[in-house]
Design a protein around this motif. Structure first.
Motif, PDB file in Angstrom:
ATOM      1  N   LEU A 195     -16.867   7.148  29.970  1.00 25.89           N
ATOM      2  CA  LEU A 195     -16.197   7.219  28.668  1.00 25.89           C
ATOM      3  C   LEU A 195     -16.919   8.182  27.731  1.00 25.89           C
ATOM      4  CD1 LEU A 195     -15.280   3.488  27.911  1.00 25.89           C
ATOM      5  CD2 LEU A 195     -13.755   5.320  28.637  1.00 25.89           C
ATOM      6  N   THR A 196     -16.118   9.012  27.070  1.00 29.29           N
ATOM      7  CA  THR A 196     -16.637   9.877  26.008  1.00 29.29           C
ATOM      8  C   THR A 196     -16.144   9.420  24.644  1.00 29.29           C
ATOM      9  OG1 THR A 196     -14.766  11.409  26.262  1.00 29.29           O
ATOM     10  CG2 THR A 196     -16.757  11.863  27.544  1.00 29.29           C
ATOM     11  N   LYS A 197     -14.986   8.717  24.617  1.00 29.66           N
ATOM     12  CA  LYS A 197     -14.436   8.182  23.369  1.00 29.66           C
ATOM     13  C   LYS A 197     -14.036   6.730  23.595  1.00 29.66           C
ATOM     14  CE  LYS A 197     -12.502  12.641  21.891  1.00 29.66           C
ATOM     15  NZ  LYS A 197     -11.264  13.368  21.499  1.00 29.66           N
ATOM     16  N   LEU A 198     -14.530   5.863  22.725  1.00 28.86           N
ATOM     17  CA  LEU A 198     -14.205   4.434  22.802  1.00 28.86           C
ATOM     18  C   LEU A 198     -13.832   3.965  21.404  1.00 28.86           C
ATOM     19  CD1 LEU A 198     -14.035   1.739  24.271  1.00 28.86           C
ATOM     20  CD2 LEU A 198     -16.505   1.449  23.901  1.00 28.86           C
ATOM     21  N   ARG A 199     -12.595   3.500  21.273  1.00 26.61           N
ATOM     22  CA  ARG A 199     -12.110   3.020  19.975  1.00 26.61           C
ATOM     23  C   ARG A 199     -11.797   1.526  20.068  1.00 26.61           C
ATOM     24  NH1 ARG A 199      -9.826   8.348  20.086  1.00 26.61           N
ATOM     25  NH2 ARG A 199     -10.567   9.547  18.290  1.00 26.61           N
ATOM     26  N   ILE A 200     -12.456   0.736  19.208  1.00 22.85           N
ATOM     27  CA  ILE A 200     -12.271  -0.717  19.189  1.00 22.85           C
ATOM     28  C   ILE A 200     -11.963  -1.141  17.746  1.00 22.85           C
ATOM     29  CG2 ILE A 200     -13.176  -2.852  20.178  1.00 22.85           C
ATOM     30  CD1 ILE A 200     -15.402  -1.325  21.432  1.00 22.85           C
ATOM     31  N   SER A 201     -11.311  -0.305  16.985  1.00 25.55           N
ATOM     32  CA  SER A 201     -11.068  -0.588  15.576  1.00 25.55           C
ATOM     33  C   SER A 201      -9.957  -1.624  15.404  1.00 25.55           C
ATOM     34  CB  SER A 201     -10.694   0.702  14.840  1.00 25.55           C
ATOM     35  OG  SER A 201      -9.467   1.202  15.329  1.00 25.55           O
ATOM     36  N   GLN A 204     -22.329   9.311  28.571  1.00 29.19           N
ATOM     37  CA  GLN A 204     -21.550  10.436  28.073  1.00 29.19           C
ATOM     38  C   GLN A 204     -20.780  10.096  26.807  1.00 29.19           C
ATOM     39  OE1 GLN A 204     -19.235  12.313  31.244  1.00 29.19           O
ATOM     40  NE2 GLN A 204     -20.514  11.302  32.767  1.00 29.19           N
ATOM     41  N   LEU A 205     -20.975   8.896  26.275  1.00 34.51           N
ATOM     42  CA  LEU A 205     -20.205   8.460  25.102  1.00 34.51           C
ATOM     43  C   LEU A 205     -20.547   9.314  23.887  1.00 34.51           C
ATOM     44  CD1 LEU A 205     -18.163   6.312  24.169  1.00 34.51           C
ATOM     45  CD2 LEU A 205     -20.106   4.932  23.423  1.00 34.51           C
ATOM     46  N   GLN A 206     -19.514   9.898  23.285  1.00 36.70           N
ATOM     47  CA  GLN A 206     -19.695  10.766  22.129  1.00 36.70           C
ATOM     48  C   GLN A 206     -19.118  10.157  20.848  1.00 36.70           C
ATOM     49  OE1 GLN A 206     -18.048  14.607  23.056  1.00 36.70           O
ATOM     50  NE2 GLN A 206     -19.146  14.762  25.003  1.00 36.70           N
ATOM     51  N   ILE A 207     -17.993   9.448  20.961  1.00 37.59           N
ATOM     52  CA  ILE A 207     -17.320   8.879  19.791  1.00 37.59           C
ATOM     53  C   ILE A 207     -17.174   7.383  19.981  1.00 37.59           C
ATOM     54  CG2 ILE A 207     -15.183   8.838  18.442  1.00 37.59           C
ATOM     55  CD1 ILE A 207     -14.774  11.760  19.172  1.00 37.59           C
ATOM     56  N   LEU A 208     -17.669   6.613  19.014  1.00 28.24           N
ATOM     57  CA  LEU A 208     -17.532   5.152  19.028  1.00 28.24           C
ATOM     58  C   LEU A 208     -16.923   4.728  17.691  1.00 28.24           C
ATOM     59  CD1 LEU A 208     -17.964   2.372  20.269  1.00 28.24           C
ATOM     60  CD2 LEU A 208     -20.303   2.405  19.370  1.00 28.24           C
ATOM     61  N   PHE A 217     -20.498  10.751  16.985  1.00 28.96           N
ATOM     62  CA  PHE A 217     -19.749  10.197  15.848  1.00 28.96           C
ATOM     63  C   PHE A 217     -19.705   8.680  15.964  1.00 28.96           C
ATOM     64  CE2 PHE A 217     -15.682   8.744  13.997  1.00 28.96           C
ATOM     65  CZ  PHE A 217     -15.900   9.109  12.676  1.00 28.96           C
ATOM     66  N   LEU A 218     -20.135   8.004  14.906  1.00 24.64           N
ATOM     67  CA  LEU A 218     -20.127   6.546  14.858  1.00 24.64           C
ATOM     68  C   LEU A 218     -19.384   6.114  13.598  1.00 24.64           C
ATOM     69  CD1 LEU A 218     -20.988   3.749  15.832  1.00 24.64           C
ATOM     70  CD2 LEU A 218     -23.172   4.067  14.662  1.00 24.64           C
ATOM     71  N   ASP A 219     -18.294   5.378  13.790  1.00 23.33           N
ATOM     72  CA  ASP A 219     -17.457   4.941  12.673  1.00 23.33           C
ATOM     73  C   ASP A 219     -17.629   3.436  12.471  1.00 23.33           C
ATOM     74  OD1 ASP A 219     -15.605   4.505  10.726  1.00 23.33           O
ATOM     75  OD2 ASP A 219     -13.962   5.544  11.718  1.00 23.33           O
ATOM     76  N   LEU A 220     -18.278   3.068  11.371  1.00 21.68           N
ATOM     77  CA  LEU A 220     -18.483   1.658  11.008  1.00 21.68           C
ATOM     78  C   LEU A 220     -17.786   1.337   9.690  1.00 21.68           C
ATOM     79  CD1 LEU A 220     -22.283   1.359  11.856  1.00 21.68           C
ATOM     80  CD2 LEU A 220     -20.399   0.376  13.150  1.00 21.68           C
ATOM     81  N   SER A 221     -16.794   2.119   9.330  1.00 17.52           N
ATOM     82  CA  SER A 221     -16.109   1.916   8.058  1.00 17.52           C
ATOM     83  C   SER A 221     -15.256   0.657   8.076  1.00 17.52           C
ATOM     84  CB  SER A 221     -15.239   3.138   7.741  1.00 17.52           C
ATOM     85  OG  SER A 221     -14.232   3.304   8.725  1.00 17.52           O
ATOM     86  N   HIS A 222     -14.945   0.165   6.875  1.00 17.32           N
ATOM     87  CA  HIS A 222     -14.077  -1.008   6.697  1.00 17.32           C
ATOM     88  C   HIS A 222     -14.598  -2.219   7.469  1.00 17.32           C
ATOM     89  CE1 HIS A 222     -11.417   2.381   5.604  1.00 17.32           C
ATOM     90  NE2 HIS A 222     -10.882   1.528   4.763  1.00 17.32           N
ATOM     91  N   ASN A 223     -15.886  -2.519   7.283  1.00 17.59           N
ATOM     92  CA  ASN A 223     -16.477  -3.736   7.815  1.00 17.59           C
ATOM     93  C   ASN A 223     -17.059  -4.527   6.643  1.00 17.59           C
ATOM     94  OD1 ASN A 223     -16.647  -4.088  10.968  1.00 17.59           O
ATOM     95  ND2 ASN A 223     -16.776  -1.878  10.590  1.00 17.59           N
ATOM     96  N   HIS A 224     -17.968  -5.468   6.940  1.00 18.69           N
ATOM     97  CA  HIS A 224     -18.589  -6.273   5.888  1.00 18.69           C
ATOM     98  C   HIS A 224     -20.101  -6.048   5.861  1.00 18.69           C
ATOM     99  CE1 HIS A 224     -15.016  -9.193   6.746  1.00 18.69           C
ATOM    100  NE2 HIS A 224     -14.656  -8.167   6.000  1.00 18.69           N
ATOM    101  N   ILE A 225     -20.530  -4.852   6.192  1.00 20.96           N
ATOM    102  CA  ILE A 225     -21.960  -4.550   6.301  1.00 20.96           C
ATOM    103  C   ILE A 225     -22.595  -4.525   4.912  1.00 20.96           C
ATOM    104  CG2 ILE A 225     -23.639  -2.854   7.073  1.00 20.96           C
ATOM    105  CD1 ILE A 225     -21.523  -1.910   9.110  1.00 20.96           C
ATOM    106  N   PHE A 226     -23.595  -5.390   4.706  1.00 18.85           N
ATOM    107  CA  PHE A 226     -24.294  -5.441   3.425  1.00 18.85           C
ATOM    108  C   PHE A 226     -25.759  -5.033   3.549  1.00 18.85           C
ATOM    109  CE2 PHE A 226     -24.805  -9.546   5.436  1.00 18.85           C
ATOM    110  CZ  PHE A 226     -26.145  -9.842   5.232  1.00 18.85           C
TER     111      PHE A 226
END
Length: 761
Positions: A378-384, A401-405, A428-437
């Motif tokens: 996998l190079t792109k994995l989307r679990i949004s 080989q993962l590039q985008i998560l 690229f790591l996308d952690l937007s729209h979570n509850h991270i404080f």
């Protein structure tokens, strides 16, 4: 006269009855749709040799338009039209447009496609995209499309095509010619744009690059057979979304499409096995079988999104060619909750898979075994768009080989460190729209590949220094921070300073990265917070010295008070006595056996002392010296201090009758002080405490007194039966020296150091 500089002209819905004059020759696009134009003459476009796109849809609303054959449009590439054109004239016009590449014929309202239907288009050798969408086409002779050798896009979406193959089409002469007088349906409005645009969400550039594209979405193809696609040519991209399949697929349906690389089956309620299941709650459901993939050896992209898949008879998907799988809006969360773990290897045998999208699958937790059993290519994995509260970051080491998560739109609240042992390929790591404080110290350590990090729309109030340093030490170039409740105080000083000095790009820094607290800063851009109030060195140093000094002084005083309270108290009172000229007194021989001090203002206590205590100690038992009582023995007119001093000095013991009211008086404190003075001056302990009421329960003095000489503290009994024992015990206490009654553990020390015994204050 139209603007001579305009290259793109639109007169859409201007109520025009003719083509406007004065259109400059540099015009490249012209929109004449939704007007009342009845005639288009040869002169209408005589000047427009650079025109590449012409829109004649609804040029005369629901009525026909007479268009004269025109060969002036030699550069026309895109033509949008409808059935409102007079066909026998329009046909001649089309034959002149040899450069035409894209043709829209929406809203023609014909039901079948036969030889004569598209015969006017056979001469368009450069035609590469044909839009026949939004019609009422029920049947189509697909072999007709093989005559268009250059045709790369066939758009038949939003029609009424049925799945049964066409064996014979009645009245072959009926078709395009016979529908000339039909006006467009009032419920259908042609599109002003076409899906051939590669930016359209349904089609990807790779489909166009690989071969012919066929769009059959939003029809009535609830069943398909191998003959369904015969005659369309070498189709590489097939879109069957939104058809509501109700028959099982085994892959042979696409045998006439050997080079099929992209297959879109999204927005269907696919029953891929036709197996009906009765659940215990009497609901009817279907199971799904994905074995059809084995018969598609060239398939590279498969879209199974929006199919509500929650049960599968196929526990594993098999394909050696598939490189991208779109599996959004299904129910993997249910599949992965199976106790036997039978669906944990669902994607394992997709050996060539590089892109996997399992967003919006109602996943609350990814089982530990699933991480290891996902394809490692996998190079792109989307679990949004799921409900994940935790993610096993250490399992990323399986994906070299993962590039985008993409983990956006989940419920993550805490992110542990990401180090070089986990991944060295992530960009690229996308952690937007979570509850991270909160971000751990050293949130990112090691992976130099990471260039873009999104933390927007979380609950961050600030970012600590160690996290900022870890970001700076990596190759992160873009950091998304907008829509977080940042704190604009001096606690964010290092964070703001880092933003000002960092080379990391923060999009929308002045418009979306705002303060949430304090109230007077709310809504203001974080970067505009005045940090000068936090960096005044001299003032900050003075405040630091003051606060530090106060803390050390407070700690010193409390420590000394705890360890040396009684010693310090003795030194203070000793020095005060020296300053006032006091000296040690040697008591003369005792005149009284016991001096009794009590609350003379309380009549009940006075009566008890005079009628009970006095009788029990003076008149009963062995004969001893009398008691010294204030109300009986003190001479009148003598100052209180003198009476107290003399009574204590001339009595062998001092008995304190303690009540709630008495311990709060100055007489008690003074008497206690004078009794202690004998202990300090003469090394004689004369104090006996009679607890008529439970008082001084939290006093250091009382606790120490109980520890050193417990028998000198006597309590009035709670029951009448114990009174005889009480009086006998009290007589013994007042007639025996206190030193004899001391605790053996402490008697040796305090016999030599009685001056250290504290007194109550």
């Amino acid at each position: 006269m139209l603007d001579a500089l305009a290259a793109v002209l639109s007169v859409l819905g201007r109520h025009l009855d003719s083509v406007p004059s004065g259109i400059t020759s540099n015009a490249t696009e012209l929109d004449l749709s939704e007007n009342y134009i009845t005639n288009i003459s040869v002169k209408s476009f005589s000047n427009l040799r650079n025109l590449t796109k012409l829109d004649l849809s609804w040029a005369n609303k629901n009525h026909a338009v007479n268009i004269v054959a025109n060969k002036r449009l030699i550069s026309l590439l895109t033509l949008l039209s409808s059935s409102t054109l007079q066909h026998y004239i329009f046909q001649k016009t089309l034959q002149k447009l040899q450069s035409l590449r894209t043709l829209h014929l929406e809203g023609l309202v014909f039901q079948t496609i036969v030889q004569d239907t598209l015969s006017p288009l056979y001469g368009l050798r450069n035609l590469s995209a044909l839009n026949l969408g939004t019609n009422f086409i029920i049947k189509s002779d697909s072999k007709i499309f093989s005559k268009f050798q250059q045709l790369k896009m066939i758009y038949l979406a939003e029609n009424r095509l049925y799945p049964s193959p066409v064996k014979s089409i009645a009245n072959p002469s009926d078709g395009f010619h016979q529908r000339l007088d039909l006006s467009i349906s009032p419920y259908i409005k042609p599109h002003t744009d076409f899906a051939y645009d590669v930016s359209h969400s349904l089609i990807k550039q790779e489909c166009f690059d690989s071969g012919r594209v066929l769009i059959l979405s939003s029809n009535n193809l609830f069943f398909i057979s191998p003959k369904q696609f015969e005659g369309y040519g070498n189709i590489a991209c097939l879109n069957l979304s939104g058809n509501g399949f109700s028959a099982a697929l085994n892959g042979t349906e696409f045998s006439s499409l050997p080079n099929l690389t992209y297959l879109d089956l999204s927005f269907n309620k696919i029953d891929l096995t036709s197996v009906i299941i009765r659940t215990t709650s009497n609901h009817t459901g279907v199971t799904h079988n994905l074995n059809f993939m084995k018969n598609l050896p060239a398939l590279r992209v498969l879209n199974m999104s929006h199919n509500a898949i929650s049960i599968l008879t196929t526990k594993q998907m098999h394909s050696k060619s598939l490189s991208e799988l779109q599996f959004t809006d299904n129910n993997l969360g249910t599949l992965w909750k199976e106790r036997d773990g039978s669906y944990e290897m669902l994607f394992t045998n997709l050996t060539n898979l590089t892109i996997l999208d399992i967003s919006q699958n109602r996943i609350t937790k990814i089982p530990d075994n699933v991480y290891e059993r996902l394809p490692h290519n996998l190079t792109k994995l989307r679990i949004s768009g799921n409900s994940l509260t935790d993610f096993k970051w250490n399992r990323l080491k399986c994906f070299h080989q993962l590039q985008i998560l993409d983990l956006s739109f989940n419920s993550l609240s805490h992110v542990k460190g990401i180090n070089s042992n986990i991944t060295q390929s992530l960009t690229f790591l996308d952690l937007s729209h979570n509850h991270i404080f909160h971000l751990d110290d050293g949130f990112i350590k090691g992976p130099k590949s990471l260039t873009t990090l999104s933390l927007s729309n979380n609950k961050l109030t600030t970012i600590n220094q160690s996290t900022l340093l870890s970001i700076s030490n990596n190759q992160i170039k873009t950091l998304f921070l907008q829509q977080n409740p940042f704190q604009c105080t001096c606690y964010s000083f290092e964070f703001i300073l880092w933003i000002e000095n960092s080379n990391v790009k923060i999009p929308r820094l002045t418009t979306k990265v705002k303060c949430a607290t304090p109230e007077n800063q709310k809504g203001r851009a974080l970067i505009y917070f005045d940090i000068n109030q936090c960096v005044n060195d001299s003032q900050a140093f003075q405040i630091y010295i003051l606060i530090t000094s106060f803390i050390f002084a407070f700690m010193f005083v409390t420590t000394v008070a705890h360890l040396f309270y009684w010693d310090a108290s003795y030194v203070v009172h000793f020095m005060k006595a020296r300053l006032k000229g006091y000296r040690s007194l040697n008591s003369p021989e005792s005149v009284y056996d016991v001096f009794v001090t009590y609350d003379t203002r309380d009549p009940h206590v006075s009566e008890w002392v005079m009628k009970n205590l006095r009788v029990k100690l003076e008149e009963e038992g062995e004969t001893h010296l009398p008691l010294c009582l204030e109300e009986r023995d003190w001479p009148l007119g003598v100052p209180l201090v003198d009476n107290l001093t003399q009574s204590i000095q001339y009595s062998r013991k001092t008995l304190f009758v303690l009540t709630e009211g008495y311990v709060k008086t100055g007489v008690f404190k003074l008497a206690m002080y004078l009794a202690h003075q004998r202990l300090l001056d003469e090394n004689v302990d004369v104090i006996v405490l009679l607890m008529l009421e439970p008082v001084l329960q939290h006093s250091h003095f009382l606790r120490l007194r109980r520890r050193l000489c417990e028998k000198s503290v006597v309590e009035w009994p709670r029951t009448a039966a114990a009174e005889a024992w009480f009086w006998q015990n009290l007589r013994s206490v007042v007639r025996v020296d206190n030193q004899i009654m001391y605790n053996k553990t402490y008697s040796k020390y305090f016999t030599n150091n009685l001056h250290c015994v504290p007194y109550v204050s």
